[in-house]
Design a protein around this motif. Structure first.
Motif, mmCIF file in Angstrom:
data_model
loop_
_atom_site.group_PDB
_atom_site.id
_atom_site.type_symbol
_atom_site.label_atom_id
_atom_site.label_comp_id
_atom_site.label_asym_id
_atom_site.label_seq_id
_atom_site.Cartn_x
_atom_site.Cartn_y
_atom_site.Cartn_z
ATOM 1 N N UNK A 76 -7.348 -4.161 -5.701
ATOM 2 C CA UNK A 76 -7.876 -3.755 -7.023
ATOM 3 C C UNK A 76 -6.732 -3.605 -8.184
ATOM 4 N N UNK A 77 -6.704 -4.255 -9.026
ATOM 5 C CA UNK A 77 -5.540 -4.208 -9.936
ATOM 6 C C UNK A 77 -5.459 -2.736 -10.669
ATOM 7 N N UNK A 78 -6.590 -2.140 -10.736
ATOM 8 C CA UNK A 78 -6.432 -0.797 -11.321
ATOM 9 C C UNK A 78 -5.542 -0.115 -10.498
ATOM 10 N N UNK A 79 -5.555 -0.155 -9.282
ATOM 11 C CA UNK A 79 -4.691 0.988 -8.461
ATOM 12 C C UNK A 79 -3.183 0.603 -8.427
ATOM 13 N N UNK A 120 -11.598 1.090 3.859
ATOM 14 C CA UNK A 120 -10.329 1.500 4.334
ATOM 15 C C UNK A 120 -9.203 1.419 3.153
ATOM 16 N N UNK A 121 -8.103 2.063 3.343
ATOM 17 C CA UNK A 121 -7.095 2.101 2.258
ATOM 18 C C UNK A 121 -6.469 0.709 1.927
ATOM 19 N N UNK A 122 -6.540 -0.210 2.674
ATOM 20 C CA UNK A 122 -5.734 -1.452 2.177
ATOM 21 C C UNK A 122 -6.621 -2.128 1.334
ATOM 22 N N UNK A 123 -8.084 -1.677 0.961
ATOM 23 C CA UNK A 123 -8.710 -2.426 0.141
ATOM 24 C C UNK A 123 -8.339 -2.146 -1.447
ATOM 25 N N UNK A 140 -8.349 -8.389 12.937
ATOM 26 C CA UNK A 140 -8.759 -7.225 13.240
ATOM 27 C C UNK A 140 -8.078 -5.886 13.796
ATOM 28 N N UNK A 141 -7.140 -6.189 14.781
ATOM 29 C CA UNK A 141 -6.314 -5.307 14.972
ATOM 30 C C UNK A 141 -5.393 -4.781 13.665
ATOM 31 N N UNK A 142 -4.922 -5.737 12.943
ATOM 32 C CA UNK A 142 -4.082 -5.401 11.858
ATOM 33 C C UNK A 142 -4.830 -4.527 10.697
ATOM 34 N N UNK A 143 -6.148 -4.714 10.542
ATOM 35 C CA UNK A 143 -7.022 -3.958 9.501
ATOM 36 C C UNK A 143 -7.672 -2.738 10.369
ATOM 37 N N UNK A 144 -7.157 -2.517 11.558
ATOM 38 C CA UNK A 144 -7.793 -1.470 12.143
ATOM 39 C C UNK A 144 -7.725 -0.333 11.651
ATOM 40 N N UNK A 174 0.914 -1.272 -0.010
ATOM 41 C CA UNK A 174 -0.021 -0.036 -0.067
ATOM 42 C C UNK A 174 0.916 1.230 0.009
ATOM 43 N N UNK A 175 1.740 1.436 0.861
ATOM 44 C CA UNK A 175 2.445 2.554 1.002
ATOM 45 C C UNK A 175 3.635 2.824 -0.047
ATOM 46 N N UNK A 176 4.142 1.808 -0.583
ATOM 47 C CA UNK A 176 5.316 1.848 -1.751
ATOM 48 C C UNK A 176 4.361 2.155 -2.933
ATOM 49 N N UNK A 177 3.199 1.727 -3.134
ATOM 50 C CA UNK A 177 2.344 1.792 -4.363
ATOM 51 C C UNK A 177 1.855 3.592 -4.442
ATOM 52 N N UNK A 178 1.717 4.054 -3.241
ATOM 53 C CA UNK A 178 1.274 5.363 -3.126
ATOM 54 C C UNK A 178 2.467 6.104 -3.498
#
Length: 457
Positions: free
Chosen positions: A347-350, A340-343, A127-131, A26-30
């Motif tokens: 998504x391949x488009x992201x 949340x952002x992790x979704x 659930x914690x990791x996805x919080x 997530x962070x590297x792709x951003x």
């Protein structure tokens, strides 16, 4: 029974590995899509880059020659320097942060498995990791609080196990992460004191208060160009400030992922001083659920959740026993259902880098390595690894004019862009919303300076 033990013991580490992969992606792709910022990824890269070359932590984005210890007391970031020296890139900091946040899931999941059973414990750990608090930290570049999250998770885990001395030992390094961690360390000391180890608890709380005061009153002002603590003016009074909905929403958002069962554990009180200190300030950014400010509270809340469920499972009331069994699954379903952002990782488009970003990268490559650049916030972290980067809007000035300027044409930049020709800058390249200027004209200022003062957004 023995055959299941290896699976139980390895589950927290496997979960942490999955979270590390997701956070890193997530962070590297951003960053690849130029969605990271100079405030704060660029600032921390400049400081860590200086540490990696055995220099003081200078962050020119805060001002030419600004020592970052004059902003916050966070000597812990020197631990990132060896990794950065080997892999000199802002991506190194993003991956390191992902590793630290993922590592914090190990003590949370381990305790949850022990207190609630394997399946429920894994659900609670996931659930914690996805919080939302952890995801908001992942998505907002790099910050020093990433070092605090695993330390705090381990310390509160040990508090739940009543290992007082070990819990204190893991809590005290938090004082090297940031000056505001003194609130949490003092709360841990107070908790230990309350639970019966009065001497140890008083010592931990006293050290937290002394180190926090030393950082704010002496250390930070010593490095600050104005010889003051820069955030002292944001302090206010809870009684004098209106309590907006955002503060209430933040409290609800912290407890809702645990179905409010965290309130059944006294461990949740450790989060109170830090949260109240944020609400005390006059800065709305500190009150809400955005950015990285809530990441350090998530381990407290979720370990309190596990402890609260263990207390419910020990009850002889059927309704509490049934609630304790289903709560971790419901918590996981709730975490997965909230956008949340992790979704975006799924998504391949992201994952596609837009063509305009590739064009902008080619444009930035025209700026030579090692040169001085005043760059817009969104562009700065693309350059901090190879140039000396300053904040566009603060620079250029008549007295200090970096050779290059990069703008994005944002509305708040327009007044400063209009002043660039009078400072001797001409357009060197332009594409996809990014304009590169170069200082090509020597400017002789009249005795009274410019005819009109430089405008600032």
């Amino acid at each position: 029974m023995s055959a299941s033990l290896p699976a139980v013991s390895s589950s927290p580490r496997l979960l942490a590995g999955l979270l590390f992969a997701a956070y890193s992606a997530l962070s590297v792709n951003r960053h690849r899509q130029m969605r990271s910022t100079g405030y704060d990824l660029g600032i921390f890269e400049q400081a860590v880059r200086s540490y990696a070359h055995l220099r003081p932590p200078i962050a020119d984005l805060k001002g030419p020659g600004f020592n970052l210890l004059g902003d916050h007391f966070h000597p812990v970031i020197i631990l990132a320097a060896p990794f950065y020296r080997i892999f000199p890139s802002p991506i190194t900091l993003l991956v390191l942060q992902a590793a630290l946040l993922a590592l914090s899931a190990v003590p949370v999941t381990r305790l949850a498995i022990e207190f609630c059973g394997h399946r429920a414990g894994v659900c609670l750990g996931l659930a914690y990791g996805l919080s939302w608090g952890i995801q908001q930290a992942v998505v907002f570049d790099f910050h020093e609080v990433a070092f605090a999250v695993p330390l705090l998770a381990r310390s509160v885990e040990l508090l739940a196990r009543r290992s007082w001395r070990a819990a204190a030992g893991w809590a005290l390094p938090l004082l090297l992460v940031k000056e505001d961690q003194a609130f949490i360390v003092a709360a841990i000391g107070a908790y230990i004191f309350w639970r019966g180890r009065r001497g140890l608890g008083a010592l931990v709380a006293a050290v937290a208060v002394e180190v926090g005061a030393l950082a704010v009153v002496i250390i930070i002002p010593a490095f600050n160009p104005h010889h003051s603590y820069p955030y002292g003016k944001t302090a206010g009074s809870i009684s004098s400030l209106p309590v907006p909905v955002t503060k209430e929403e933040t409290v609800l958002a912290l407890l809702a992922p645990t179905l409010f069962f965290a309130l059944r554990s006294p461990l949740v009180l450790i989060a109170a001083p830090s949260l109240l200190a944020r609400f005390w300030t006059s800065s709305p950014n500190l009150w809400g659920t955005r950015f990285h400010y809530n990441a350090v509270l998530m381990p407290i809340v979720f370990i309190a959740f596990a402890d609260g469920l263990a207390r419910m499972r020990a009850s002889d009331r059927v309704v509490l026993l049934r609630a304790a069994r289903v709560a971790p699954i419901l918590a996981l379903l709730g975490a997965m259902s909230v956008p949340q952002p992790l979704r975006s990782v799924l998504d391949p488009a992201s994952w596609r880098v837009p063509e305009q970003v590739r064009t902008a990268e080619a444009l930035l490559r025209t700026i030579p390595d090692g040169t001085d650049v005043a760059a817009a916030n969104r562009v700065a972290p693309q350059l901090t690894g190879r140039c000396r980067v300053f904040r566009f809007l603060s620079e250029p000035t008549p007295r200090f004019r970096p050779e290059w300027v990069v703008t994005t044409g944002a509305p708040y930049e327009q007044s400063m862009i209009a002043d660039l020709p009078s400072l001797g800058y001409r357009v060197a390249a332009r594409a996809t919303g990014i304009t590169v200027y170069r200082r090509t004209v020597a400017v002789r200022l009249p005795p009274g300076g410019l005819r009109r003062p430089l405008r600032r957004a």
